[in-house]
Write a protein that holds these residues in place. Structure first.
Motif, short mmCIF file in Angstrom:
data_model
loop_
_atom_site.label_atom_id
_atom_site.label_comp_id
_atom_site.label_asym_id
_atom_site.label_seq_id
_atom_site.Cartn_x
_atom_site.Cartn_y
_atom_site.Cartn_z
N PHE A 288 -0.27 -8.78 -6.43
CA PHE A 288 0.09 -7.37 -6.33
C PHE A 288 1.59 -7.13 -6.40
O PHE A 288 2.04 -6.03 -6.69
CB PHE A 288 -0.48 -6.76 -5.06
CG PHE A 288 -1.92 -6.36 -5.20
CD1 PHE A 288 -2.26 -5.10 -5.61
CD2 PHE A 288 -2.93 -7.27 -4.95
CE1 PHE A 288 -3.59 -4.72 -5.77
CE2 PHE A 288 -4.26 -6.92 -5.10
CZ PHE A 288 -4.60 -5.63 -5.51
N LYS B 186 -9.68 -3.93 -19.63
CA LYS B 186 -8.47 -4.68 -19.28
C LYS B 186 -8.31 -5.90 -20.17
O LYS B 186 -7.21 -6.27 -20.55
CB LYS B 186 -8.51 -5.09 -17.81
CG LYS B 186 -8.45 -3.93 -16.83
CD LYS B 186 -7.09 -3.26 -16.85
CE LYS B 186 -6.98 -2.20 -15.77
NZ LYS B 186 -5.67 -1.50 -15.80
N PRO C 139 0.89 -4.56 -14.36
CA PRO C 139 0.81 -4.30 -12.91
C PRO C 139 -0.62 -4.02 -12.45
O PRO C 139 -1.45 -3.54 -13.21
CB PRO C 139 1.69 -3.05 -12.74
CG PRO C 139 2.57 -3.00 -13.95
CD PRO C 139 1.76 -3.60 -15.05
N VAL C 140 -0.88 -4.35 -11.17
CA VAL C 140 -2.19 -4.11 -10.57
C VAL C 140 -2.07 -2.93 -9.61
O VAL C 140 -1.09 -2.80 -8.88
CB VAL C 140 -2.68 -5.36 -9.81
CG1 VAL C 140 -4.07 -5.13 -9.23
CG2 VAL C 140 -2.68 -6.57 -10.73
N ASP C 141 -3.06 -2.05 -9.63
CA ASP C 141 -3.05 -0.86 -8.78
C ASP C 141 -2.98 -1.26 -7.31
O ASP C 141 -3.90 -1.91 -6.79
CB ASP C 141 -4.32 -0.06 -9.04
CG ASP C 141 -4.38 1.26 -8.28
OD1 ASP C 141 -3.50 1.50 -7.42
OD2 ASP C 141 -5.30 2.04 -8.55
N PRO C 142 -1.91 -0.88 -6.58
CA PRO C 142 -1.77 -1.30 -5.17
C PRO C 142 -2.85 -0.75 -4.26
O PRO C 142 -3.08 -1.30 -3.18
CB PRO C 142 -0.38 -0.77 -4.79
CG PRO C 142 -0.08 0.31 -5.77
CD PRO C 142 -0.74 -0.10 -7.04
N SER C 143 -3.54 0.31 -4.69
CA SER C 143 -4.58 0.88 -3.83
C SER C 143 -5.79 -0.05 -3.70
O SER C 143 -6.63 0.13 -2.82
CB SER C 143 -5.04 2.23 -4.38
OG SER C 143 -5.71 2.07 -5.62
N LEU C 144 -5.86 -1.07 -4.55
CA LEU C 144 -7.00 -1.99 -4.53
C LEU C 144 -6.84 -3.12 -3.52
O LEU C 144 -7.79 -3.85 -3.25
CB LEU C 144 -7.21 -2.59 -5.93
CG LEU C 144 -7.58 -1.62 -7.05
CD1 LEU C 144 -7.62 -2.36 -8.38
CD2 LEU C 144 -8.91 -0.95 -6.77
N GLU D 112 0.82 -1.21 0.00
CA GLU D 112 0.00 0.00 0.00
C GLU D 112 0.86 1.25 0.00
O GLU D 112 0.46 2.30 -0.55
CB GLU D 112 -0.92 0.00 1.22
CG GLU D 112 -2.02 -1.05 1.14
CD GLU D 112 -2.83 -1.15 2.42
OE1 GLU D 112 -4.06 -1.30 2.32
OE2 GLU D 112 -2.24 -1.07 3.52
N GLY E 177 3.55 1.51 -1.61
CA GLY E 177 4.27 1.57 -2.87
C GLY E 177 5.64 0.91 -2.84
O GLY E 177 6.44 1.11 -3.76
#
Length: 292
Positions: free
Chosen positions: A214, A245, A147-152, A82, A84
């Motif tokens: 992630f 996607k 890459p996958v958005d870490p905020s998810l 989260e 980063g």
């Protein structure tokens, strides 16, 4: 049901079909088990003469658990993602792809058609890119690339639940993210969730898989190297992984076919099983002629 026991992993699997036409390997998404495949889907391949393999990914169902990293250690890794930061996860998506190769080796399957949903789609893409000699065709379903958005990660993180709460949360998940055109009703969702909980409830295992997703060091460069016949399928009503996607993945893979299915969300209920299987079979049959 069988279990392959290698020196690197134990994987539980079930098989159906004669194998006269070859082999199809189905890869589940994060946190779900082989029992989540509807019979209408996997039997469509078996009925065409394919040896059809369903299996529990590591850390789910009756396959090996990696509990040496659990609890607070997992929470620490989550917080680092989260923030980063890069992490050293309990295992990687590459390890999960190699599990499929291990399964094939133990079952004496030299080459197979591969189909994966969601996280399983990521794994299918990795197999096609890194082990092309073992993959005849590939279907990436309700998935993406890169890459996958870490905020998810917080929204997808699993915390321990009672059996009753787990079942109710699955019911609510299907209502929100499921395939509304093919919705089977809350009672069906409850039966599936109860069976999954009773067979194996492993929230830490689901989170270890999530960390692998992630933290995967994927760039779109390796996706572009996929050369096997590729089908990318997405639901027009997918609210978890947007259809864009899937389209992006298809655009990156040379000569890939993209299919958008109206009324499909982020699941495969029984009513969707056969029509979805027929779409995947069309890609498979373009590469081989069944013996029956």
């Amino acid at each position: 049901m069988g279990v392959i026991q290698s020196d690197r992993v134990e994987i539980a699997y079930e098989a159906s079909g004669s194998g006269q036409a070859g082999a199809v390997i189905l890869i589940r998404g994060q946190g779900t088990q082989l029992i989540h495949w509807p019979e209408s889907f996997y039997e469509a391949f078996a009925n065409r003469g394919f040896l059809t393999i369903r299996f529990d990914n590591r850390d789910t169902g009756l396959s090996q658990k990696f509990d040496h990293i659990a609890g607070q250690e997992l929470e620490t890794l989550k917080r680092r993602i989260e923030a980063g930061e890069e992490i050293d996860p309990p295992y990687t998506m590459d390890d999960m792809a190699l599990d499929v190769i291990t399964l094939m080796d133990e079952l004496d399957i030299d080459r197979a058609h591969i189909a994966g949903i969601s996280m399983g789609g990521f794994i299918a893409q990795l197999l096609a890119a890194k082990y092309p000699s073992r993959v005849i065709s590939m279907a990436s379903i309700m998935s993406g690339s890169g890459p996958v958005d870490p905020s998810l990660i917080d929204a997808l993180w699993t915390v321990p639940r009672s059996r009753e709460v787990f079942i109710q949360e699955w019911v609510e998940y299907v209502r929100q993210f499921g395939s509304k055109k093919y919705f089977e009703g809350d009672e069906y969702s409850r039966r599936i969730a109860a069976a999954a909980f009773d067979r194996c409830y492993s929230p830490d295992g689901a989170n270890r898989q999530l960390l692998a997703i992630f933290s995967k060091q994927t760039t779109r460069d390796w996706v572009r190297t996929i050369s096997v016949p590729t089908l990318v399928v997405h639901g027009a009503g997918d609210l978890l992984i947007p259809p864009a996607k899937g389209q992006e993945t298809a655009d990156l893979i040379p000569d890939a076919t993209f299919k958008l299915i109206d009324g499909m969300g982020h699941d495969i209920p029984p009513g969707l099983g056969k029509p979805l299987a027929e779409i995947v079979l069309a890609n498979i049959l373009s590469t081989t002629k069944p013996a029956i």
